[in-house]
Scaffold this motif. Structure first.
Motif, PDB file in Angstrom:
ATOM      1  N   ARG A  67       1.165  -1.008   0.059  1.00 56.99           N
ATOM      2  CA  ARG A  67      -0.085  -0.061  -0.207  1.00 56.99           C
ATOM      3  C   ARG A  67       0.572   1.044  -0.258  1.00 56.99           C
ATOM      4  N   ALA A  70       2.582   2.007  -2.939  1.00 60.86           N
ATOM      5  CA  ALA A  70       1.699   2.504  -4.216  1.00 60.86           C
ATOM      6  C   ALA A  70       1.083   3.597  -4.025  1.00 60.86           C
ATOM      7  N   ASP A  71       1.325   4.411  -2.821  1.00 65.14           N
ATOM      8  CA  ASP A  71       1.117   5.411  -2.088  1.00 65.14           C
ATOM      9  C   ASP A  71       2.057   6.458  -3.154  1.00 65.14           C
ATOM     10  N   GLU A  73       3.783   5.457  -5.665  1.00 66.80           N
ATOM     11  CA  GLU A  73       3.883   5.174  -7.185  1.00 66.80           C
ATOM     12  C   GLU A  73       2.809   6.879  -7.477  1.00 66.80           C
ATOM     13  N   ASP A  74       1.753   6.078  -6.815  1.00 65.99           N
ATOM     14  CA  ASP A  74       0.588   7.445  -7.369  1.00 65.99           C
ATOM     15  C   ASP A  74       1.373   8.569  -7.136  1.00 65.99           C
ATOM     16  N   ARG A  75       1.577   9.472  -6.369  1.00 69.93           N
ATOM     17  CA  ARG A  75       2.169  10.848  -6.406  1.00 69.93           C
ATOM     18  C   ARG A  75       3.395  10.903  -6.668  1.00 69.93           C
TER      19      ARG A  75
END
Length: 76
Positions: A67, A70-71, A73-75
């Motif tokens: 998680r 993923a956070d 990478e999204d930012r």
């Protein structure tokens, strides 16, 4: 009035003392084997519980790390 046949008392017949001694010895042996197996099961259950909880913690840690990754990478 008809007379009733008296019921006979059924008594267990006495075993030969040698046969009885073997039977008692076999019962004691089975009881000892049962106790030994129960103790072995208890030890394995302790190990299994410890391993199960370790796996649970690792799964939680991995899920948390996934998680977080993923956070990040999204930012980016």
């Amino acid at each position: 009035m008809m007379t009733r046949v008296r019921r006979q008392i059924q008594r267990q017949q006495r075993e030969d003392p040698a046969v009885e001694a073997r039977r008692i010895a076999r019962i004691r042996k089975k009881h000892a084997d049962l106790i030994k197996e129960q103790e072995a099961l208890s030890r394995w259950m302790t190990r299994l519980k410890r391993a199960f909880h370790k796996v649970e913690k690792l799964q939680e840690r991995i899920a948390r790390m996934e998680r977080q990754l993923a956070d990040l990478e999204d930012r980016g």
